[in-house]
Design a protein around this motif. Structure first.
Motif, PDB file in Angstrom:
ATOM      1  N   GLY A  88       0.796  -1.219   0.000  1.00  0.00           N
ATOM      2  CA  GLY A  88       0.000   0.000   0.000  1.00  0.00           C
ATOM      3  C   GLY A  88       0.827   1.268   0.000  1.00  0.00           C
ATOM      4  O   GLY A  88       0.367   2.320   0.438  1.00  0.00           O
ATOM      5  N   ASN A 137       1.879   4.487  -1.134  1.00  0.00           N
ATOM      6  CA  ASN A 137       1.089   5.367  -1.994  1.00  0.00           C
ATOM      7  C   ASN A 137       1.973   6.292  -2.827  1.00  0.00           C
ATOM      8  O   ASN A 137       2.028   7.500  -2.606  1.00  0.00           O
ATOM      9  N   ILE A 138       2.695   5.693  -3.757  1.00  0.00           N
ATOM     10  CA  ILE A 138       3.417   6.486  -4.746  1.00  0.00           C
ATOM     11  C   ILE A 138       2.929   6.042  -6.121  1.00  0.00           C
ATOM     12  O   ILE A 138       2.418   4.932  -6.267  1.00  0.00           O
ATOM     13  N   PRO A 139       3.048   6.916  -7.126  1.00  0.00           N
ATOM     14  CA  PRO A 139       2.499   6.554  -8.440  1.00  0.00           C
ATOM     15  C   PRO A 139       3.022   5.201  -8.931  1.00  0.00           C
ATOM     16  O   PRO A 139       4.214   4.901  -8.810  1.00  0.00           O
TER      17      PRO A 139
END
Lengths: 311, 345
Positions: free
Chosen positions: A269, A271-273
């Motif tokens: 999870g 949350n980086i592109p």
């Protein structure tokens, strides 16, 4: 986060490394043989694709993965034969022919798949593995690395064998001379065209085997375009490894590890592109091989057709 | 002053000729074409596109040319050839074609329809059909959460085009609405890994190992790799893993692992485009698929528990009536955020 530290998940990542890495290893080793002999084999993607189709067909028809591998080798060699005739014998552009063969293989396999499998999409049963006594009981790496299909071990062994062959045998020197100083090799009485012809066929065999591994062991099925650029990555690995098979092995392992890492980062999870995560394998392989592989050089006559007497 | 008048007259004449030619073209629309990257037999995006185009052509009385298996490279030569053959509308059924198609539309003055670029609308020339099955995906999410034993479900995609993002988001919203404590594991195979079956199998295997026992897969060809992983890998509790497909119906290929599919029918969309060309309104509006006209629907398979289907259909009615509202989410970053933080509805 705790789920990615579970033994089953970590094992799946190691398995993913192997599954992604072996086709690249075989393709990279194959490409390296051609390049050593002076032929830039851009058609390797097409050879892999034909190998993937033929391998799956053989395994599906006979129920034997090993027969499928033989079909895959044959398929790859059939495309390589075209490459060898057009580029080595006739001396046409290796880049143009390579691209043409890849496009042709894409069209042909898509058509064959459409005719044969598009209504049923057959899938092979789960792959049987061979556990290395003692090592396969280790946690995580045991089932991930040492309880795999025997072709995995053969592919790794091949890298070691080729490494010794290039450094310690007359055949290795002959291959090197065909790429570095073909006129000198010719002068020594060795047929340059025949050497290059055989090298391209070997490339086709290994690329076809890599494709067959992908369809039989990696996916358990064949679909059009399924090599998805693996052949081109094999070319990159071979060029950056610059003649050293163990560097191809390291590059393929690194690439596979990074691919598995991209899955781990996503499952965790982070949350980086996703695009940034997906860049990781390419960036890592380029960085490592460029940094550590700079001293080696490509064959001087790479990509150039050999014509006796021409300067 | 005379020069200004001349320019004005020239502009007006050009506009009149252009309008006339569009109207004339519209009245003469006799054939359309669809271009798809893979064969129209993939039980998914390509097949639904081709089948829907055939149905729309039959419905509107135009001829159809199917150009399939074109790959993901340059389709400009094919587009030019179709335009020269007199095709009056080209359906460019791949997001990878949305650069070439508008270019050729401009060059050959033939209308094209593209996907995933609603910002490129051009009256008379370029229409977009960025479709969203988010309502169906929401229902699939509700169903997945109902049947999950491990409390973890997976979303595996082979890319992040807007249409799939909206379905991933709809699925996540459905899962959280049904059981807020359910974990959602999200993984992308690659930036455009639509045909990467081996990648599909590899990533799905990892997602299953992370605890998922229901996989919502969006992948074109790579979805067969996902299916293969589902069929050959046991869930962490030792039980069966179930697969939720999108767009097409893989029932005939199922070995007992297909839970459901969010089915798409693009016939109404393509028929509307033909009508819009005839009416001279092509390229001025967005097209959509929805539960209310069954252009989006959930597939009922034998693997759906008997007591689970009726509540899902009741939810469907609530969406159609507006009682439940699911907003489409097209942005990839917003989708990823939804996977870990979705408010229950």
């Amino acid at each position: 986060m705790d789920m990615i530290l579970s033994q089953s998940f970590l094992t799946s990542l190691v398995v993913g490394l192997v599954m992604a890495g072996v086709p690249l290893l075989l393709a990279g080793l194959g490409e390296q043989i051609s390049e050593k002999a002076g032929v830039l084999n851009i058609g390797i993607e097409g050879m892999m694709l034909i190998g993937a189709y033929a391998g799956f067909l053989g395994a599906w028809q006979t129920g034997s993965l090993w027969v499928g591998f033989l079909y895959g080798i044959g398929g790859g060699m059939a495309v390589a034969l075209l490459m060898a005739v057009l580029c080595v014998r006739i001396g046409l552009s290796q880049i143009v022919i390579g691209i043409g063969l890849t496009l042709g293989a894409e069209g042909l396999t898509a058509l064959l798949h459409h005719v044969q499998f598009s209504r049923s999409y057959p899938r092979l049963p789960g792959v049987e593995t061979w556990a290395v006594p003692g090592l396969s009981a280790l946690p995580v790496v045991g089932p991930g690395l040492f309880d795999r299909h025997p072709m995995v071990y053969l592919a790794i062994a091949l890298a070691v064998i080729l490494s010794m062959l290039y450094r310690k045998t007359h055949l290795g020197l002959t291959l090197q001379a065909a790429g570095d100083k073909p006129a000198a090799l010719d002068g020594a009485g060795v047929d340059v065209l025949r050497t290059r012809f055989a090298a391209v066929l070997c490339t086709g065999a290994l690329a076809g085997l890599g494709g067959a591994f992908m369809s039989e062991v990696g996916a358990g099925l064949f679909i059009p375009f399924m090599t998805n650029g693996a052949g081109f990555i094999g070319i990159v690995l071979a060029m950056l490894a610059r003649g050293r098979p163990l560097w191809v092995l390291a590059g393929a392992a690194l690439f596979g590890a990074c691919l598995s890492m991209t899955t781990a980062l996503q499952v965790a999870g982070i949350n980086i592109p996703t695009d940034v995560i997906q860049m990781l394998p390419f960036a890592a392989v380029m960085a490592v091989l460029v940094i550590f592989g700079r001293r080696a050089s490509l064959p001087a006559a790479l990509g150039l057709p050999y014509v006796r007497g021409a300067r | 002053m005379r020069e200004l008048r001349t320019r004005l007259l020239t502009t007006l004449c050009a506009a009149a000729v252009s309008a006339f030619s569009l109207t004339a073209g519209a009245a003469e629309l006799k054939s359309i074409a669809i271009l798809v990257p893979e064969q129209g037999s993939d039980f998914g995006w390509n097949q639904q596109g081709v089948d829907s185009a055939k149905a729309a052509a039959a419905k509107t009385g135009v001829e159809l040319t199917v150009a399939q298996g074109l790959g993901y490279g340059d389709v400009r030569p094919t587009l030019r050839e179709l335009a020269e053959d007199g095709v009056g509308l080209m359906l460019c059924h791949a997001s990878g074609y949305n650069t070439a198609c508008p270019e050729i539309a401009q060059e050959m003055k033939v209308p094209v329809a593209i996907v995933d670029r609603p910002d490129l609308l051009k009256p008379g020339l370029v229409a977009d059909y960025t479709l969203s099955g988010h309502e169906g995906a929401y229902l699939a999410g509700r169903l997945a959460a109902k049947v999950s034993r491990t409390g973890t479900v997976g979303v595996v995609v082979s890319g992040e085009p807007p249409s799939w993002n909206s379905q991933s988001a709809g699925f996540a919203q459905g899962v959280k609405a049904e059981k807020p404590g359910t974990k959602i594991v999200y993984a992308v195979i690659g930036p455009a890994a639509y045909s990467d079956a081996a990648g599909g199998q590899r990533v799905t295997g990892s997602v299953i190992a992370a605890g998922a026992d229901v996989i919502f897969g969006q992948g074109n060809g790579s979805s067969f790799g996902m299916l293969q992983a589902v069929e050959t890998t046991k869930a962490v509790d030792g039980g069966k893993v179930l697969f939720i497909d999108v767009i097409g119906d893989k029932t005939t290929l199922d070995k007992g692992f297909l839970l459901t599919s969010v089915l798409w029918d693009m016939t109404p969309v393509y028929a509307s485009m033909v009508d819009d060309i005839k009416a001279g309104t092509f390229g001025t509006k967005h097209y959509k698929i929805q539960l209310s006209d069954n252009s989006v629907r959930l597939l009922q398979t034998k693997n759906v528990p008997a007591d689970a289907w009726a509540p899902i259909m009741a939810l469907r009615d609530d969406i159609i009536s507006g009682k439940i509202k699911i907003e489409p989410v097209f942005d990839a970053a917003a989708v990823r955020a939804l996977m870990t933080d979705v408010a229950a509805k």
